[in-house]
Design an enzyme around this catalytic site. Structure first.
Site, mmCIF file in Angstrom:
data_model
loop_
_atom_site.group_PDB
_atom_site.id
_atom_site.type_symbol
_atom_site.label_atom_id
_atom_site.label_comp_id
_atom_site.label_asym_id
_atom_site.label_seq_id
_atom_site.Cartn_x
_atom_site.Cartn_y
_atom_site.Cartn_z
ATOM 1 N N LYS A 51 0.844 -1.201 0.000
ATOM 2 C CA LYS A 51 0.000 0.000 0.000
ATOM 3 C C LYS A 51 0.881 1.253 0.000
ATOM 4 O O LYS A 51 0.623 2.214 -0.726
ATOM 5 C CB LYS A 51 -0.943 -0.014 1.211
ATOM 6 C CG LYS A 51 -2.098 -1.002 1.012
ATOM 7 C CD LYS A 51 -2.871 -1.320 2.277
ATOM 8 C CE LYS A 51 -3.829 -2.481 2.004
ATOM 9 N NZ LYS A 51 -4.440 -3.053 3.191
ATOM 10 N N GLN A 95 -4.877 -2.006 9.401
ATOM 11 C CA GLN A 95 -4.729 -3.337 8.813
ATOM 12 C C GLN A 95 -5.313 -4.399 9.753
ATOM 13 O O GLN A 95 -4.939 -4.464 10.919
ATOM 14 C CB GLN A 95 -3.237 -3.612 8.537
ATOM 15 C CG GLN A 95 -2.968 -4.888 7.771
ATOM 16 C CD GLN A 95 -3.509 -4.867 6.348
ATOM 17 O OE1 GLN A 95 -3.362 -3.904 5.605
ATOM 18 N NE2 GLN A 95 -4.168 -5.950 5.966
ATOM 19 N N ASP A 118 -11.473 2.476 3.814
ATOM 20 C CA ASP A 118 -11.707 1.039 3.695
ATOM 21 C C ASP A 118 -13.204 0.728 3.625
ATOM 22 O O ASP A 118 -13.600 -0.379 3.280
ATOM 23 C CB ASP A 118 -11.118 0.328 4.931
ATOM 24 C CG ASP A 118 -9.994 -0.617 4.558
ATOM 25 O OD1 ASP A 118 -9.839 -0.905 3.361
ATOM 26 O OD2 ASP A 118 -9.265 -1.055 5.470
#
Ligand code: NAP
Length: 284
Positions: A51, A95, A118
């Site tokens: 990322k 994450q 997200d």
């Protein structure tokens, strides 16, 4: 059969993102993404590093916060609070999975929904379920982008989603519904799965079982989207669909690797651009 090339489409999305990021920087607002990793899970570290690399390639300012597995829930909540207030940051990603002593839901709910690139915050999940604009989970958003890039008409199609996770299956079903498909969600307790898959024009499989969807479970000309990523003992990466046999029967199919996988990060960067544009609008 047409092979859906996620590598190619993800490069196209990243090129668009880079152009948008440069334009936004010229307007005085450089898009910024913060990624938080707690603990030393190897797979998670690989994701976080890719990322970060993708951000650099696309002219997005990126901040990587790597915290030890012993980090407390309060410490993590405080860090998110800081990032929520940081003007240079327009997207925050934690994450997953988190260490067991940290409540994932509590952490996700702490992220400012405006920075929730997200799309996991209940506000964004809720918005999707009532078809309002908000951040959408990146992998299912990537699937829709792939279908559109290949000019596949979703409206009125029978779509079957196999898997009902919060990050893939459920948002996938909602997105297909938003595109006017007739959607069936199936899962591990579904009886006679074949009955549904054999009637499906579009099948999205996201369960994490290698080669689960077989050719005799689908009708001729079905569109097969394989979200699964499974590492076999011999090191090979395979999806949830039996690609070798399905490719003879499907009209469109995504390979693994190189199908849905590369779209996830591209859509994350795209969400960061959307967020930055929203902040710019607010500033005006
Ligand atoms: P998950 O949270 O483990 O959910 C799996 C889902 O599959 C559950 O809803 C489960 O049903 C269902 N399921 C399990 N066995 C089944 C069966 N025999 N028949 C029908 N449904 C069954 O997994 P996930 O996070 O959604 O991920 C699914 C796969 O996608 C994994 O391989 C993952 O690595 C991959 N993935 C890829 C990307 C990407 O491409 N970037 C992103 C995310 C995930 P129940 O709810 O009844 O248990």
């Amino acid at each position: 059969m047409i092979l859906i090339d996620g590598k190619n489409i993800s490069s196209k999305v990243k090129d668009e993102v880079k152009n948008e990021a440069i334009n936004l920087a010229n307007l005085g607002i450089k898009p910024g993404l913060a990624v938080i990793l707690v603990g030393d899970d190897k797979a998670s570290l690989t994701y976080v590093n890719s990322k970060e690399k993708a951000c650099k390639m696309c002219e997005i300012y990126s901040v990587k916060k790597t915290l030890p597995a012993s980090t407390t829930e309060d410490e993590l909540l405080n860090l998110i609070d800081e990032l929520n207030k940081d003007d240079k940051i327009h997207g925050i990603l934690v994450q997953l999975p988190l260490p067991k002593h940290i409540d994932e839901n509590k952490i996700i709910e702490k992220i400012d929904p405006k920075k929730d690139v997200d799309g996991f915050h209940p506000i964004n999940v809720g918005k999707l379920s009532i078809a309002l604009d908000g951040f959408v989970s990146c992998t299912p958003a990537g699937v829709i982008r792939l279908l559109k890039e290949y000019e596949i008409d979703i409206s009125g199609k029978n779509a079957v989603v196999i898997g009902r996770s919060n990050i893939v299956g459920k948002p996938m079903a909602n997105l297909l519904l938003k595109e006017n498909a007739t959607v069936t969600i199936t899962h591990s307790k579904t009886k006679n799965l074949d009955f549904y898959t054999k009637n499906a024009d579009i099948i999205v499989v996201a369960i994490g079982i290698p080669n689960f969807l077989k050719a005799d479970m689908v009708k001729d000309g079905a569109i097969v989207i394989d979200v699964g990523i499974n590492r076999l003992d011999d090191g090979r990466l395979v999806g949830d669909a039996d690609f070798e046999n399905l490719k003879e029967k499907a009209s469109f199919i995504t390979p693994v690797p190189g199908g849905v996988g590369p779209m996830t990060i591209a859509m994350l960067l795209n969400n960061t651009i959307i967020s930055t544009k929203n902040f710019l609008k607010e500033k005006k």
